[in-house]
Every structure is written in C-alpha cells, then in structure tokens.
Scaffold this active site. Structure first.
Site, mmCIF file in Angstrom:
data_model
loop_
_atom_site.group_PDB
_atom_site.id
_atom_site.type_symbol
_atom_site.label_atom_id
_atom_site.label_comp_id
_atom_site.label_asym_id
_atom_site.label_seq_id
_atom_site.Cartn_x
_atom_site.Cartn_y
_atom_site.Cartn_z
ATOM 1 N N SER A 36 0.827 -1.197 0.000
ATOM 2 C CA SER A 36 0.000 0.000 0.000
ATOM 3 C C SER A 36 0.867 1.255 0.000
ATOM 4 O O SER A 36 1.681 1.454 -0.884
ATOM 5 C CB SER A 36 -0.962 -0.046 1.189
ATOM 6 O OG SER A 36 -2.025 0.857 1.019
ATOM 7 N N ASP A 150 -5.301 -3.934 -2.223
ATOM 8 C CA ASP A 150 -4.305 -3.505 -1.244
ATOM 9 C C ASP A 150 -3.545 -4.672 -0.605
ATOM 10 O O ASP A 150 -4.137 -5.568 -0.012
ATOM 11 C CB ASP A 150 -5.029 -2.705 -0.156
ATOM 12 C CG ASP A 150 -4.092 -1.903 0.714
ATOM 13 O OD1 ASP A 150 -3.110 -2.479 1.221
ATOM 14 O OD2 ASP A 150 -4.339 -0.699 0.902
#
Length: 327
Positions: A36, A150
């Site tokens: 991320s 993510d």
C-alpha cells in the site's frame, strides 16, 4: 540494508522520515518491499524520486486532498484515484521494476485466490496501483485475470520478499502499532514478545474482523468521504449499495463486482491472514512501530507531522539496536 515499508494510509508518510534518517546515517539500502503506502514510498525511493514526492506531499492542503480523491459513484470503489495515480505515474515514469537500481517488491492481494501477489517485475506504476487499491474504497486493478487490491490485507509489513536480499540487516516499519506506553519504539529484542499477538489476541482480532464486515461502510475511510458529500449524493450511494446486495448473482463476472462483494472477499482474505500468521514469522532486525492513532488513513495533508514522527522513531530504534552510526 533491506527496508520493509508497511501499509497504513497517511501514516505511510512516516516512511519518508525513516528513509531520511537511514540516508543521513550512511546506511546503504539494497532492497525494499512495501504494501500500500509502503509500495508508493518504496517505489519513489527505488526510482530516486522520493525527494520530489516529499516536496509534493508536504505541499498538500485539505482542499487539495479532497480534490485528488476523485469521488465516484460508478466505479468499483468510492474513488477512482486517477488524479493521485497520475501524480505517481508522472514521478516514477514508464519504468519496469526489474530495471530499478535496487531490488523492489510491491505486494498486492488477489481477491479471487486469497493469495499475495509479489510484483518484482513489470510496470512499476501498475504494481503501485494494485498494492494501494483499498477494497470498497479504491477500485481494484484487474490484471491477467486477477482482481488485485491492497497488499495490506494479507501482509501489512511484507518482510518475506526481502529475506533473499543480500543485506546484512532488515529494518521494518509497521504503521499499525499500538499506542506507546513509553516513548521508545520496539527493537529486535522486544519483537517476539511485543510484536506477535497471543492466542487470546488472535481470537479477539478474529471477532473484531467479523464485526468490521457489518460496519465496513461506517469506517473512518468512507466516513471521511461521506462528510464531504451532499446528502442526496450519499443517498444515491446507499441506494446503489442496496441494489448491489440484491442484484448480484453468486457467480458474478469480474467486471460486475460491486462494493459489497469486494468487502466480503476482503474480509475472507483478512481471516486467511490470521491462519498464515501462525505458520511462519519473519522477524526483522529492528521493527519501527508507528502508533495507529498517529493519523487517520485519509489524513493525507499531514505529511510534515508524519515525516517528523518517522524520523524520531527511526532514530530511537536504530540507536537502541545498532547505535547511532553504521558499522
């Protein structure tokens, strides 16, 4: 030295402070992995554009952040993210990961297989996009038949990708640390005691994850956007989600995935992470923990504060573990 940069939204600006300290102390970073926001900062570091990214981030105000969110009612997430990714793309350029001067890994998650995906070759910009696609908030990346989101869902602090690197030390940055009881971050000596949850904590976390599913759209992520939407737009969003819930068939095609489906699949992926956590551990030489209360996920205007916090935590952790100066 190998550097591991964790996921945690705006708290990821602390990674910049950590890198600054490592550079100032003369550490040579030969490998970096990230999930991320960690993939964003790691990618900037690997392309030698971190200073430019820092200048841009420090200049962001709240209004500019809202404009960059690019709120959408029709995409597979609450925001499209195109404006933000354009900035990222302009900075890193059209570069392949395998051509970077240091080893780099961006971690994403395939929702269809519930498995991690390590990007160690191919377009850097696409890898960063996949690693930062927060489920139900930023639209996922569909690539080679995979639905990528993510990387923090399964590997918030991805140490494993750097274990094969030719590095004498591994420094990891966790952006979801507990609120500190002292002013010192955790070091390698305290990692096994403080960095791993107990059996009772595992059970408690599992229950909290189940509860998160029911409250997903009231989380701080979507709540932040909702507060900035007119009431009629919010009603439209709610109506669309209710329609998704009743209209989607169990075997929906990838291009028909709605926010609810992504949310449910994300929860399953998180549950799987708890199981894998019991199977293997990759302790770094030093773990720098940024308290999760230091900033909200979308406090993207707080770069100066988070960079400074990262610097302070890095200096303390390195001094505690290695001494202030490299060997």
């Amino acid at each position: 030295m190998a550097l591991v940069l964790g996921s945690g939204g705006a708290r990821g600006y602390a990674h910049i402070g950590v890198v600054q300290v490592l550079r100032e102390l003369g550490y040579d970073i030969v490998a970096v992995s990230g999930s991320s926001m960690g993939a964003v900062v790691g990618g900037m570091l690997a392309t030698d554009r971190l200073d430019d990214f820092t200048d841009w981030a420090v200049g962001l105000g709240q209004f500019e952040v809202l404009r960059l969110m690019d709120v959408s009612l029709s995409s597979k997430g609450a925001i499209r993210g195109e404006k933000i990714f354009k900035v990222v793309g302009d900075l890193v350029g059209d570069v392949a990961i395998e051509d970077l001067p240091i080893d780099f890994t961006a971690v994403a998650v395939d929702l269809l297989t519930h498995r991690e995906v390590w990007f160690q070759k191919g377009p850097l910009e696409m890898a960063i996009r996949a690693s930062t696609a927060i489920p139900s908030f930023v639209q996922p990346v569909v690539h080679n038949g995979r639905v990528l989101v993510d990387g923090g869902l399964l590997d918030p602090v991805p140490v494993a990708p750097v274990t094969a690197a030719r590095a004498d030390r591994v420094v990891a940055v966790n952006l979801n640390g507990r609120e500190p009881t002292t002013n010192r971050p955790q070091s390698a000596s305290s990692l096994s005691a403080a960095g791993e949850p107990t059996d009772s904590e595992d059970a408690e976390l599992s229950e909290r994850l189940r509860g998160t599913a029911a409250r997903w759209f009231d989380s701080d992520l979507l709540a932040t956007v909702r507060r900035r939407l007119p009431s009629d737009v919010e009603d439209s969003v709610r109506a669309r989600l209710e329609a998704d819930r009743s209209a989607r068939a169990e075997n929906s095609r990838i291009d028909e995935l709605g926010s609810v489906e992504i949310m449910q699949m994300s929860l399953e992926a998180m549950q799987g992470a708890l199981t894998r956590h019991r199977l293997a551990t990759y302790p770094p030489d030093v773990l720098i923990s940024v308290p999760k209360g230091a900033a909200r996920t979308l406090d993207m205007h707080r770069a100066p504060d988070m960079i400074q916090l990262g610097r302070e935590l890095a200096l303390e952790a390195l001094e505690n573990t290695f001494g202030s100066q490299p060997d």
